[in-house]
Design a protein around this motif. Structure first.
Motif, PDB file in Angstrom:
ATOM      1  N   GLU A  17       0.821  -1.210   0.000  1.00  0.00           N
ATOM      2  CA  GLU A  17       0.000   0.000   0.000  1.00  0.00           C
ATOM      3  C   GLU A  17       0.858   1.264   0.000  1.00  0.00           C
ATOM      4  N   ALA A  18       1.946   1.255   0.747  1.00  0.00           N
ATOM      5  CA  ALA A  18       2.847   2.416   0.770  1.00  0.00           C
ATOM      6  C   ALA A  18       3.449   2.646  -0.609  1.00  0.00           C
ATOM      7  N   TYR A  19       3.777   1.568  -1.317  1.00  0.00           N
ATOM      8  CA  TYR A  19       4.259   1.725  -2.693  1.00  0.00           C
ATOM      9  C   TYR A  19       3.165   2.300  -3.585  1.00  0.00           C
ATOM     10  N   VAL A  20       1.956   1.791  -3.454  1.00  0.00           N
ATOM     11  CA  VAL A  20       0.830   2.272  -4.262  1.00  0.00           C
ATOM     12  C   VAL A  20       0.610   3.764  -4.013  1.00  0.00           C
ATOM     13  N   GLU A  21       0.703   4.183  -2.765  1.00  0.00           N
ATOM     14  CA  GLU A  21       0.461   5.581  -2.396  1.00  0.00           C
ATOM     15  C   GLU A  21       1.679   6.481  -2.597  1.00  0.00           C
ATOM     16  N   ARG A  22       2.792   5.906  -3.051  1.00  0.00           N
ATOM     17  CA  ARG A  22       4.045   6.664  -3.259  1.00  0.00           C
ATOM     18  C   ARG A  22       4.489   7.335  -1.948  1.00  0.00           C
ATOM     19  N   ASP A  23       4.391   6.605  -0.859  1.00  0.00           N
ATOM     20  CA  ASP A  23       4.716   7.080   0.481  1.00  0.00           C
ATOM     21  C   ASP A  23       6.085   6.530   0.890  1.00  0.00           C
ATOM     22  N   ASP A  68       7.383  -4.766 -19.573  1.00  0.00           N
ATOM     23  CA  ASP A  68       6.386  -4.015 -18.803  1.00  0.00           C
ATOM     24  C   ASP A  68       6.680  -4.154 -17.314  1.00  0.00           C
ATOM     25  N   SER A  69       7.002  -5.367 -16.920  1.00  0.00           N
ATOM     26  CA  SER A  69       7.316  -5.649 -15.525  1.00  0.00           C
ATOM     27  C   SER A  69       8.529  -4.850 -15.065  1.00  0.00           C
ATOM     28  N   ARG A  70       9.584  -4.856 -15.870  1.00  0.00           N
ATOM     29  CA  ARG A  70      10.808  -4.117 -15.517  1.00  0.00           C
ATOM     30  C   ARG A  70      10.530  -2.627 -15.365  1.00  0.00           C
ATOM     31  N   GLU A  71       9.821  -2.075 -16.321  1.00  0.00           N
ATOM     32  CA  GLU A  71       9.509  -0.641 -16.275  1.00  0.00           C
ATOM     33  C   GLU A  71       8.611  -0.305 -15.088  1.00  0.00           C
ATOM     34  N   ALA A  72       7.641  -1.145 -14.823  1.00  0.00           N
ATOM     35  CA  ALA A  72       6.704  -0.887 -13.723  1.00  0.00           C
ATOM     36  C   ALA A  72       7.411  -0.942 -12.369  1.00  0.00           C
ATOM     37  N   VAL A  73       8.283  -1.919 -12.178  1.00  0.00           N
ATOM     38  CA  VAL A  73       9.023  -2.010 -10.918  1.00  0.00           C
ATOM     39  C   VAL A  73       9.965  -0.819 -10.788  1.00  0.00           C
ATOM     40  N   ALA A  74      10.632  -0.443 -11.864  1.00  0.00           N
ATOM     41  CA  ALA A  74      11.527   0.722 -11.811  1.00  0.00           C
ATOM     42  C   ALA A  74      10.760   1.984 -11.438  1.00  0.00           C
ATOM     43  N   ARG A  75       9.567   2.163 -12.006  1.00  0.00           N
ATOM     44  CA  ARG A  75       8.740   3.329 -11.654  1.00  0.00           C
ATOM     45  C   ARG A  75       8.285   3.262 -10.198  1.00  0.00           C
ATOM     46  N   ALA A  76       7.933   2.058  -9.746  1.00  0.00           N
ATOM     47  CA  ALA A  76       7.430   1.901  -8.373  1.00  0.00           C
ATOM     48  C   ALA A  76       8.478   2.269  -7.331  1.00  0.00           C
ATOM     49  N   VAL A  77       9.735   1.935  -7.583  1.00  0.00           N
ATOM     50  CA  VAL A  77      10.778   2.201  -6.575  1.00  0.00           C
ATOM     51  C   VAL A  77      11.480   3.542  -6.775  1.00  0.00           C
ATOM     52  N   ALA A  78      11.235   4.196  -7.903  1.00  0.00           N
ATOM     53  CA  ALA A  78      11.908   5.468  -8.194  1.00  0.00           C
ATOM     54  C   ALA A  78      11.665   6.480  -7.080  1.00  0.00           C
ATOM     55  N   ASP A  79      12.733   6.988  -6.535  1.00  0.00           N
ATOM     56  CA  ASP A  79      12.708   8.008  -5.473  1.00  0.00           C
ATOM     57  C   ASP A  79      12.027   7.531  -4.193  1.00  0.00           C
ATOM     58  N   MET A  80      11.862   6.225  -4.051  1.00  0.00           N
ATOM     59  CA  MET A  80      11.236   5.686  -2.843  1.00  0.00           C
ATOM     60  C   MET A  80      12.261   5.044  -1.911  1.00  0.00           C
ATOM     61  N   PRO A  83      19.385   5.416  -3.122  1.00  0.00           N
ATOM     62  CA  PRO A  83      19.835   5.098  -4.490  1.00  0.00           C
ATOM     63  C   PRO A  83      20.486   3.731  -4.653  1.00  0.00           C
ATOM     64  N   GLU A  84      21.321   3.314  -3.714  1.00  0.00           N
ATOM     65  CA  GLU A  84      21.998   2.024  -3.869  1.00  0.00           C
ATOM     66  C   GLU A  84      21.012   0.853  -3.760  1.00  0.00           C
ATOM     67  N   ILE A  85      19.991   1.000  -2.931  1.00  0.00           N
ATOM     68  CA  ILE A  85      18.957  -0.039  -2.804  1.00  0.00           C
ATOM     69  C   ILE A  85      18.078  -0.027  -4.052  1.00  0.00           C
ATOM     70  N   GLU A  86      17.711   1.165  -4.508  1.00  0.00           N
ATOM     71  CA  GLU A  86      16.892   1.293  -5.719  1.00  0.00           C
ATOM     72  C   GLU A  86      17.578   0.625  -6.905  1.00  0.00           C
ATOM     73  N   LEU A  87      18.867   0.890  -7.095  1.00  0.00           N
ATOM     74  CA  LEU A  87      19.607   0.301  -8.209  1.00  0.00           C
ATOM     75  C   LEU A  87      19.652  -1.224  -8.092  1.00  0.00           C
ATOM     76  N   ALA A  88      19.903  -1.729  -6.894  1.00  0.00           N
ATOM     77  CA  ALA A  88      19.950  -3.179  -6.697  1.00  0.00           C
ATOM     78  C   ALA A  88      18.588  -3.813  -6.977  1.00  0.00           C
ATOM     79  N   VAL A  89      17.512  -3.179  -6.526  1.00  0.00           N
ATOM     80  CA  VAL A  89      16.165  -3.707  -6.748  1.00  0.00           C
ATOM     81  C   VAL A  89      15.845  -3.743  -8.237  1.00  0.00           C
ATOM     82  N   VAL A  90      16.094  -2.646  -8.933  1.00  0.00           N
ATOM     83  CA  VAL A  90      15.781  -2.574 -10.363  1.00  0.00           C
ATOM     84  C   VAL A  90      16.625  -3.582 -11.139  1.00  0.00           C
ATOM     85  N   SER A  91      17.903  -3.677 -10.821  1.00  0.00           N
ATOM     86  CA  SER A  91      18.790  -4.617 -11.521  1.00  0.00           C
ATOM     87  C   SER A  91      18.390  -6.063 -11.250  1.00  0.00           C
ATOM     88  N   ALA A  92      18.096  -6.376  -9.996  1.00  0.00           N
ATOM     89  CA  ALA A  92      17.694  -7.741  -9.646  1.00  0.00           C
ATOM     90  C   ALA A  92      16.368  -8.100 -10.303  1.00  0.00           C
TER      91      ALA A  92
END
Length: 146
Positions: A17-23, A68-80, A83-92
């Motif tokens: 829910e926090a991801y959905v709300e961009r919180d 679609d999945s890759r782009e959606a996950v990248a958008r979901a974690v962007a600025d959330m 940076p080092e965790i975001e990059l690892a999540v998107v790459s994984a």
């Protein structure tokens, strides 16, 4: 369902829910609580939710490709996330979406936090492909038996 399991399921859904709300603060707080209180149970729940939501997308006939999945996950974690965790999540997730599980595991560096964010972000992203935000959260609560 025991109260501890119910509490973790509820906390896991609140991370989605926090991801959905961009919180970003909510993502940080909920993920810290999950990592402290039971990351294995949360990862198990997230895998079930991800499979359930992927099946729902298939049932609707919506085209949902690995890109679609890759782009959606990248958008979901962007600025959330940091940076080092975001990059690892998107790459994984990118490696996972391509079926390259060994590479995905290398990107997680054995850190359950990376896998937690990968799956939660995926659930938020794919869930919103077929549900409105409030409907997604209530559907996950029903699916979890809460």
């Amino acid at each position: 369902m025991d109260p501890q399991s119910e509490g973790m399921k509820s906390l896991t859904i609140s991370l989605i829910e926090a991801y959905v709300e961009r919180d970003a603060d909510g993502v940080e707080e909920r993920s810290a609580a999950i990592l402290r209180d039971g990351v294995d149970a949360a990862l198990s729940d997230l895998k079930v939710f991800a499979a359930f939501l992927a099946r729902r997308v298939q049932e609707t006939g919506l085209a949902w490709r690995p890109s679609d999945s890759r782009e959606a996950v990248a958008r979901a974690v962007a600025d959330m996330l940091p940076p080092e965790i975001e990059l690892a999540v998107v790459s994984a997730w990118e490696a996972h979406a391509l079926g390259e599980e060994e590479a995905a595991e290398q990107f997680t560096r054995g850190d359950p936090q990376i896998r937690l964010h990968m799956l939660a972000a995926f659930c938020a992203a794919i869930g919103q492909a077929v549900y409105e935000p409030a409907e997604l959260i209530s559907t996950l609560r029903l699916a979890a038996g809460l």
